[in-house]
Design a protein around this motif. Structure first.
Motif, PDB file in Angstrom:
ATOM      1  N   CYS A  60      -7.239   5.614   1.535  1.00 11.09           N
ATOM      2  CA  CYS A  60      -7.347   4.738   0.535  1.00 11.09           C
ATOM      3  C   CYS A  60      -7.489   5.482  -0.647  1.00 11.09           C
ATOM      4  O   CYS A  60      -8.448   6.237  -0.772  1.00 11.09           O
ATOM      5  CB  CYS A  60      -8.291   3.472   0.705  1.00 11.09           C
ATOM      6  SG  CYS A  60      -8.125   2.655  -0.739  1.00 11.09           S
ATOM      7  N   CYS A  88      -6.199   2.284  -5.199  1.00 11.06           N
ATOM      8  CA  CYS A  88      -5.188   1.849  -6.493  1.00 11.06           C
ATOM      9  C   CYS A  88      -5.017   0.528  -6.876  1.00 11.06           C
ATOM     10  O   CYS A  88      -4.555   0.034  -7.742  1.00 11.06           O
ATOM     11  CB  CYS A  88      -4.084   2.463  -5.962  1.00 11.06           C
ATOM     12  SG  CYS A  88      -3.129   1.417  -4.574  1.00 11.06           S
ATOM     13  N   ASN A  89      -5.630  -0.191  -5.841  1.00  9.46           N
ATOM     14  CA  ASN A  89      -5.667  -2.027  -6.285  1.00  9.46           C
ATOM     15  C   ASN A  89      -4.314  -2.467  -5.941  1.00  9.46           C
ATOM     16  O   ASN A  89      -4.339  -3.598  -6.114  1.00  9.46           O
ATOM     17  CB  ASN A  89      -6.136  -2.008  -7.861  1.00  9.46           C
ATOM     18  CG  ASN A  89      -7.174  -3.315  -7.789  1.00  9.46           C
ATOM     19  OD1 ASN A  89      -7.663  -3.797  -7.067  1.00  9.46           O
ATOM     20  ND2 ASN A  89      -6.739  -4.062  -8.966  1.00  9.46           N
ATOM     21  N   CYS A  91       0.708  -1.249   0.065  1.00  7.44           N
ATOM     22  CA  CYS A  91       0.187  -0.050  -0.020  1.00  7.44           C
ATOM     23  C   CYS A  91       0.819   1.299  -0.048  1.00  7.44           C
ATOM     24  O   CYS A  91       1.681   1.419   0.833  1.00  7.44           O
ATOM     25  CB  CYS A  91      -0.813   0.110   1.200  1.00  7.44           C
ATOM     26  SG  CYS A  91      -1.943   1.578   1.162  1.00  7.44           S
ATOM     27  N   CYS A 131      -2.784  -3.471  -3.132  1.00  3.09           N
ATOM     28  CA  CYS A 131      -2.911  -4.542  -2.231  1.00  3.09           C
ATOM     29  C   CYS A 131      -3.512  -5.755  -2.681  1.00  3.09           C
ATOM     30  O   CYS A 131      -3.241  -6.549  -2.128  1.00  3.09           O
ATOM     31  CB  CYS A 131      -3.619  -3.799  -1.126  1.00  3.09           C
ATOM     32  SG  CYS A 131      -5.405  -3.144  -1.320  1.00  3.09           S
ATOM     33  N   ASN A 179       0.265   4.356   0.567  1.00  4.40           N
ATOM     34  CA  ASN A 179      -0.021   5.530   1.527  1.00  4.40           C
ATOM     35  C   ASN A 179      -0.320   4.965   2.992  1.00  4.40           C
ATOM     36  O   ASN A 179      -0.745   5.625   3.861  1.00  4.40           O
ATOM     37  CB  ASN A 179      -1.038   6.292   1.045  1.00  4.40           C
ATOM     38  CG  ASN A 179      -2.465   5.720   0.536  1.00  4.40           C
ATOM     39  OD1 ASN A 179      -2.293   4.664   0.849  1.00  4.40           O
ATOM     40  ND2 ASN A 179      -3.151   6.485  -0.332  1.00  4.40           N
TER      41      ASN A 179
HETATM   42  S1  SF4 Z   1      -6.311   0.149  -2.549  1.00  2.80           S
HETATM   43 FE1  SF4 Z   1      -5.294  -0.858  -1.265  1.00  2.80          FE
HETATM   44  S2  SF4 Z   1      -3.133  -0.396  -1.560  1.00  2.80           S
HETATM   45 FE2  SF4 Z   1      -4.323   1.252  -2.685  1.00  2.80          FE
HETATM   46  S3  SF4 Z   1      -4.513   2.725  -1.109  1.00  2.80           S
HETATM   47 FE3  SF4 Z   1      -6.113   1.536  -0.894  1.00  2.80          FE
HETATM   48  S4  SF4 Z   1      -5.642  -0.006   0.780  1.00  2.80           S
HETATM   49 FE4  SF4 Z   1      -3.776   0.903  -0.001  1.00  2.80          FE
END
Ligand code: SF4
Ligand code: SF4
Lengths: 364, 373, 158
Positions: free
Chosen positions: C111, C114-115, C78, C117, C80
């Motif tokens: 969040c 951004c996918n 992730c 994770c 951020n």
């Molecule tokens: S989608 Fe997942 S990786 Fe992206 S910011 Fe949110 S928790 Fe973090």
């Protein structure tokens, strides 16, 4: 065939007047009460009309822009504008600290009063006029340019550069477009030979001027519509408020009810110029008659004259709205170019043609 | 400077107007200080920094996989192309190439992004010049493209669809069908665009001969993209430094010579047609195969400097990565097209009216977060 | 190119203006072209795209088991720091100690969807949900714990 509706606006007004005379007797007091009644009626009518026009504008805009427009408050969103008015009423009216307070508060009132005053000689229906002044057309063109004083005041007193620029633009705009409006009004006056609104309407009982006066009158009509769009500062001539250039132009600093007054006057102006165009060129409250089709003409006569008048006015209002939601805005110098290079010379030549026509009797 | 002196009227009688940071036509938080003589513009000074988010500095602490997502927030109308630029730079450092399928998908998505961006620009140009309706027609068409993006990438604007080595997942089964539909609709609507603005006499008057940028000025200010091409400067990165396989598709670089607002407008209109052409060539020819090249879980670039440029709808975007061999970049620098284009604004607008300034800003298509990262 | 004459200019201008008016007039008279989406009235029929990224969710099956092993790949992926995974040591049936999640904290307020994770997770324990109406009056409500109370990892998921 005398079973036609005898309820007309003029008869209602007459009955009220007679009733007052009987009840009170003193003609001066009756006259005063009459005046107050007329003023209240006009005010209520104009405010309701503005509600309607506000709703109509939003709907027209929305349908042209593949949207639905307001559709939450009231049936088809018709109460949205009421909700907005209530919101504006409760909003805090801000006054810039460095502004000229007196002028700042006065400006919106002048604008509204000026636009309401123009309603006086309008013939709303058959024999139904507030004041059939003998110099009706002259009065209209004189009073309608008073509103600009309010706009200049607003721009100057706001102590804001955008407002000032907007006000200056509107000064230049009004001064020039007033000319073409005057000339196209004159072309009708030449034909009728009278400045009186009722005379002008009566002269069209055998056909509207736009048909009777053929090409020169059509040109006059177009020039009148274009120039009056410019005079009431509506897009594509809305340089005084040019949102993308001057954020809000002369009313940048206004909020709450004072802002609503500017909005009100904009719609009243829109109504007034359309009404004048309808009266002068489209026969006012005169029903549509086609030549010798007697039965057709009879059917047309059954439609009350007030409906004819409002219908024609609404038609012109719609056209002006159509302009607004289609065209980009002109630049300040192009605006003046359009007037001085195109509209003014054309209307001058047009006046000559009209005069020639009137002298030679070439109209129908 | 005191508030009541130079900031209102200068000594030689010039009127100082602060356009922005909140102003309807600066499309965001751009602050232009404009010196006016009546309505005529004397000088413009852009002030920036209202939307600085230190994306470059932030990237120094993110891994090579992660720093890409932030670039979606730079030029948010061309998020996909920004992401692609970063991924390409990382791929350059790794010495790998995306798979053929991924390359084609990238081009398709990139051109769809360009279309969407230009459509929005068209609507905003109309809006800035006072015509409100074009905005809605443009949004209708853009919505179709956003739907395609949403279906395949999962997000409408900040897609984050590109990863080093390819794309995040394969295209959606509906992708081709939907794209063809959208393109067919758009081609029909493009004639409407012309009817509403291109031929309109008011629009022509507002833009023709306004805000002229000469070729020399374009070069010296580093102006790129359609803004420069309208001045006759050939600078399409897709032609000069092809990436992602742009060398294999047929399209024309649109050039004009006038350098005025209308030329810029026409260039963008023609570019939309070229994008349609590229999409039509590729939509039925997406090669089979993997959509992603295998990369290590933790990407480490070799020590060195890597630069990659791409053509965004606004011009040339450069990504410069300095690596010291660690898992995150040592320094990242973006060369954003908007910043250089904005620097030419004062030259273009000088001597024009306030209305011209709005037209110029509309046609150089500023996206403020792109100017100010 | 020769400048068109005075009357030609007028003619061409009026024609171009009428072309524009015809177009808006067309849409005015064809209400079928309307593209308005009547959200939130259409909530019942509103269907998001299947890949739409609304929030990170962790699916649990009917026996309240999830697939997360607590490997923390998602936390690292992730960009951020929206994910915080607190692990604990668990003793499994064979008496061996094993890492497992205690709480899977997800900061929806940070969040960016951004996918990354989701792609990073080796066991497909998390995925993107379709819900997008996230507005709340209190920011702390956006801090979510994704593993349900009493849930445990599905057996066989390594
Ligand atoms: S989608 Fe997942 S990786 Fe992206 S910011 Fe949110 S928790 Fe973090
Ligand atoms: S969600 Fe996936 S990546 Fe994250 S800790 Fe659990 S198993 Fe690991």
């Amino acid at each position: 065939m005398k079973t036609v509706l005898t309820i007309s606006l003029s008869s209602i007004a007459g009955h009220i007047h007679q009733w007052l005379e009987k009840a009170i007797g003193n003609p001066t007091i009756v006259y005063l009460i009459d005046m107050v009644l007329v003023a209240v009626c006009l005010l209520v009518f104009l405010v309701l009309l503005c509600f309607f026009l506000g709703w109509m504008e939003r709907k027209v805009a929305a349908f042209m822009q593949i949207r639905l427009g307001p559709n939450r408050v009231g049936p088809k969103g018709s109460m949205q504008i009421v909700a907005d008015t209530v919101k504006l009423l409760f909003k805090e009216g801000l006054t810039p600290a460095a502004s000229d307070k007196f002028l700042f508060h006065l400006a919106p009132m002048i604008v509204v009063i000026a636009s309401m005053m123009v309603c006086a000689p309008l013939a709303f229906a058959k024999d139904f006029q507030i004041f059939d002044i003998s110099i009706g057309v002259l009065y209209v063109s004189a009073v309608s340019s008073l509103g600009i004083i309010g706009i200049l005041m607003a721009g100057w007193s706001s102590y804001n550069k955008y407002s000032l620029l907007g006000a200056m633009r509107s000064g230049a705009q009004i001064v020039s477009y007033e000319l073409s409006i005057g000339l196209s009004l004159i072309s009708v006056v030449i034909m009728v030979g009278s400045l009186k609104m009722s005379d002008i309407v009566m002269s069209q009982s055998d056909g509207w001027w736009i048909w009777k006066g053929h090409i020169p009158m059509i040109i006059s009509f177009i020039i009148f519509v274009v120039a009056s769009t410019a005079e009431i500062n509506r897009a594509p001539f809305d340089l005084t408020e040019a949102e993308q250039e001057l954020t809000g132009g002369f009313h940048t600093e206004y909020s709450g009810m004072k802002f609503a007054m500017f909005l009100l006057s904009e719609y009243i102006n829109l109504f007034v110029v359309s009404a004048i165009a309808a009266t002068l060129f489209l026969g006012g409250w005169m029903p549509l008659h086609i030549g010798h089709l007697q039965s057709f003409n009879h059917i047309m006569d059954y439609i009350p004259s007030s409906i004819w008048f409002m219908g024609k006015t609404m038609f012109i209002i719609f056209i002006i709205m159509w302009f607004r939601w289609t065209f980009p805005r002109l630049r300040v110098d192009q605006l003046l170019n359009l007037e001085w290079k195109y509209l003014l010379p054309i209307s001058m030549v047009n006046i000559l043609l009209v005069t020639l026509m009137a002298i030679m009797g070439w109209h129908f | 400077m005191s508030l009541l002196g130079e900031d209102i009227v200068t000594e030689d009688g010039l009127f100082v107007v602060n356009m922005g940071p909140q102003h309807p036509s600066t499309h965001g938080v751009l602050h232009l200080k404009v010196w006016l003589d009546g309505e005529t513009i004397h000088k413009i000074e852009p002030h920036m920094g209202y939307i600085h988010r230190s994306i470059e500095k932030m990237s120094e602490n993110l891994s090579y996989r992660n720093f890409i997502f932030a670039t979606s927030r730079m030029d948010y109308l061309a998020a996909h192309i920004n992401n692609e630029a970063c991924a390409l730079a990382v791929e350059k450092g790794l010495g790998i190439q995306a798979t053929p399928r991924a390359k084609v998908i990238r081009i398709l998505m990139g051109e769809l992004t360009r279309l969407a961006s230009h459509q929005l620009w068209w609507g905003c140009t109309g809006l800035d010049l006072g015509a409100v309706s074009p905005f809605f027609y443009a949004f209708r068409d853009r919505e179709a493209i956003n739907d395609i993006m949403e279906e395949t990438c999962g997000a409408r604007l900040t897609q984050n669809y590109v990863v080093p080595g390819g794309v995040m997942f394969d295209i959606h089964p509906n992708f081709q069908k939907r794209t063809k539909e959208a393109i067919a609709n758009f081609k029909r609507n493009l004639t409407d665009y012309d009817k509403l603005l291109t031929g309109n006499v008011i629009f022509e008057n507002r833009t023709k001969g306004v805000g002229i940028l000469t070729k020399e000025d374009a070069i010296s200010f580093g102006v790129t993209g359609p803004t420069a091409r309208a001045s006759g400067l050939s600078c399409d990165v897709r032609k000069w430094f092809p990436y992602s396989g742009y060398e294999n598709v047929e399209f024309d670089e649109i050039l004009a010579t006038e350098g005025d607002c209308f030329a810029r407008y026409m260039c963008r209109m023609a570019e939309m047609r070229q994008s349609v052409r590229i999409i039509e060539q590729l939509i039925d020819n997406i090669p089979e195969g993997d959509f992603q090249e295998k990369t290590k879980a933790v990407i480490k670039l070799p020590k060195g400097e890597f630069y990659q440029r791409v053509e965004t709808p606004r011009g040339e975007l450069g990504v410069f990565i300095v690596s010291d061999g660690a898992a995150s970049p040592y320094r990242v620098k973006y060369r954003s097209p908007g910043f250089s284009n904005l620097s030419a604004l004062s030259t273009m607008a000088k001597g024009g009216k306030i209305g011209d300034l709005v037209a110029i800003m509309a046609t150089i298509d500023l996206v403020i977060p792109d100017i100010d990262r | 190119m020769k400048e068109p004459g005075y009357f030609k200019t007028i003619y061409l201008s009026v024609k171009s203006l009428l072309t524009g008016m015809r177009m808006t007039g067309y849409y005015f008279t064809h209400p079928k072209e309307t593209h308005t989406e009547q959200y939130p009235d259409n909530r019942a029929t509103l269907k998001m795209m299947d890949r739409f990224r609304g929030e990170v969710i962790m699916p649990h099956d009917e026996t309240n088991e999830h697939r997360c092993t607590g490997c923390q790949s998602c936390e690292i992926a992730c960009p951020n720091g929206s994910i915080k995974i607190i692990t604990k040591q668990e003793v499994n049936a064979e008496g061996k100690k094993k890492k497992a999640i205690d709480t899977w904290v997800y900061h929806l307020d940070m969040c960016t969807m951004c996918n990354l994770c989701i792609v990073a997770c080796p066991t497909d324990a998390i995925k993107m949900g379709q819900k997008f109406e996230h507005s709340v009056f209190d920011k702390s409500l956006l801090k979510k714990i994704l593993n349900e109370p009493g849930s445990k990892v599905k057996s066989g998921v390594e």
